[in-house]
Design an enzyme around this catalytic site. Structure first.
Site, PDB file in Angstrom:
ATOM      1  N   ILE A 141      33.090  47.444  46.066  1.00  0.00           N
ATOM      2  CA  ILE A 141      32.031  47.232  45.076  1.00  0.00           C
ATOM      3  C   ILE A 141      32.549  46.252  44.026  1.00  0.00           C
ATOM      4  O   ILE A 141      33.577  46.485  43.393  1.00  0.00           O
ATOM      5  CB  ILE A 141      31.607  48.557  44.411  1.00  0.00           C
ATOM      6  CG1 ILE A 141      31.222  49.602  45.477  1.00  0.00           C
ATOM      7  CG2 ILE A 141      30.458  48.298  43.436  1.00  0.00           C
ATOM      8  CD1 ILE A 141      30.123  49.194  46.432  1.00  0.00           C
ATOM      9  N   LYS A 142      31.813  45.147  43.856  1.00  0.00           N
ATOM     10  CA  LYS A 142      32.250  44.101  42.927  1.00  0.00           C
ATOM     11  C   LYS A 142      31.722  44.374  41.526  1.00  0.00           C
ATOM     12  O   LYS A 142      30.522  44.556  41.324  1.00  0.00           O
ATOM     13  CB  LYS A 142      31.721  42.739  43.380  1.00  0.00           C
ATOM     14  CG  LYS A 142      32.627  42.002  44.325  1.00  0.00           C
ATOM     15  CD  LYS A 142      32.020  40.680  44.745  1.00  0.00           C
ATOM     16  CE  LYS A 142      32.685  39.521  44.068  1.00  0.00           C
ATOM     17  NZ  LYS A 142      32.257  38.227  44.661  1.00  0.00           N
ATOM     18  N   ILE A 143      32.637  44.381  40.573  1.00  0.00           N
ATOM     19  CA  ILE A 143      32.301  44.594  39.166  1.00  0.00           C
ATOM     20  C   ILE A 143      32.923  43.460  38.353  1.00  0.00           C
ATOM     21  O   ILE A 143      34.124  43.195  38.479  1.00  0.00           O
ATOM     22  CB  ILE A 143      32.840  45.949  38.659  1.00  0.00           C
ATOM     23  CG1 ILE A 143      32.207  47.097  39.460  1.00  0.00           C
ATOM     24  CG2 ILE A 143      32.597  46.114  37.169  1.00  0.00           C
ATOM     25  CD1 ILE A 143      32.769  48.480  39.126  1.00  0.00           C
TER      26      ILE A 143
END
Length: 373
Positions: A141-143
């Site tokens: 998951i890209k944050i």
């Protein structure tokens, strides 16, 4: 390594090659599988701009959009369904790589809605939602590494969810990202998660640094300024690797490693050369070291495969020279802090703009599909 392709040499030198692109066409035609088989690709990254280009080009998504329209789905629901399906299918494609590398590679990244970049709680909720929907062990998951994103990174990792931290430009922020990562693992440990199953990369952007700094050097116009063109991006990334080495050799990290934790690998992002005057493999062959990821647009991957010259580690031992580049820039009045702050702001603005364009385009496609039915 002399008999191998340049991408095989790169892999042998410790660089994981990920493709910075994904689309239904890549999945359905087998072109992504071909890159795995022939060009040593072991992962994929996506972002809002990539999905905007994929979904609004060609007819690959027409049937899916028509089905969503018939089901009465909103534009947000439709985009969520399309993007998570592509990522889940890509995760399946890379499952053998993930199994062979114990989850280190075979990773596919999907980014939280970029409009949440300044909303800590909204980012945490969206990260959990994406993770649950994709439902694959090898998703990341890209944050974004905004100030508001840092506590969201810690909280998401604390839930046992693997994270790709994106849009890192400065060394100071990178240190804060590593701190957020280690805090997240400490929280995950408290929460009873197996640390050996949690993976993370920190996406440090390269070419955009040169684009902005070169513009300022051109404005100065002196010979001294011209001599520094094209050097800041690589220098900045090399110093990031030094930070990585420093912060993953502390007592704090040793405690986590003892509990099974794996380091957060540096990932070189934005590695397509923007200035045609520079070698098209500049941000690949100049950033080789053990335990890094280089995510490349296909054009850069093809250039590397065709004529990349891999000479082994080109990072360790370069820190003094890299520091001298940044010092010389400051001496000319090119402010590092000003540049990296601007790049973060522009990077976020670009992703938000791409997302809004995608929303508008899919909304139009849904309306057309409803009319047709």
């Amino acid at each position: 390594m002399t008999n191998a392709t340049p991408t095989a040499q790169l892999s042998a030198a410790g660089v994981s090659i990920w493709l910075d692109d994904l689309s239904r066409e890549r999945l359905s035609t087998g072109s992504l599988q071909k890159l795995i088989d022939e060009k040593n690709v072991v992962g994929v990254t996506t972002n809002p701009s990539i999905f905007h280009a994929a979904i609004t080009t060609g007819t690959d998504y027409d049937a899916k959009i028509a089905a969503q329209a018939a089901a009465g789905a909103s534009v947000e629901e439709t985009i969520f369904e399309i993007t998570t399906t592509d990522v889940a299918d890509a995760c399946d494609l890379f499952a053998p790589v993930a199994a062979a590398t114990k989850g280190v590679d075979g990773r596919v990244s999907i980014e939280v809605d970029p409009r949440l970049a300044w909303d800590t709680e909204g980012t945490i909720a969206e990260a959990k939602h994406l993770y649950k929907k994709v439902n694959k062990d090898n998703v990341l998951i890209k944050i974004p590494a905004t100030l508001e994103g840092l506590p969201a990174i810690t909280a998401t990792l604390g839930e046992g969810i693997s994270v790709n931290v994106t849009l890192i430009f400065s060394l100071e922020r990178y240190r804060a990202v590593i701190n957020a990562f280690q805090s997240g693992l400490e929280l995950a440990k408290e929460n009873g998660h197996d640390l050996s199953t949690i993976h993370s990369v920190a996406s440090f952007f390269v070419s955009r640094v040169d684009s902005e700094i070169d513009k300022r050097l051109d404005a100065l116009g002196t010979e001294e300024a011209k001599a520094l063109k094209g050097k800041a991006g690589v220098a900045n990334a090399r110093l990031a690797y030094q930070v990585y080495e420093d912060l993953f050799s502390t007592g704090r990290w040793a405690v986590l490693a003892e509990a099974g934790a794996l380091p957060q690998r540096p990932l070189w992002a934005s590695t397509g050369v923007k200035d045609p005057a520079y070698p098209d493999t500049l941000y690949v062959t100049g950033l080789v070291a053990a335990d890094v990821v280089n995510t490349m647009p296909e054009k850069t991957l093809d250039a590397t495969f065709d004529h990349g010259v891999v000479t082994g580690d080109t990072i360790t031992g370069t820190y003094k020279e890299a520091n001298s580049v940044l010092t010389a820039l400051e001496g000319l009045g090119v402010s590092y802090n000003e540049v990296v702050a601007l790049l973060e702001s522009e990077g976020l603005d670009k992703f938000v703009a791409s997302w809004k364009e995608l929303l508008a385009d899919v909304e139009g496609a849904l309306a057309t599909a409803r009319t047709a039915s």
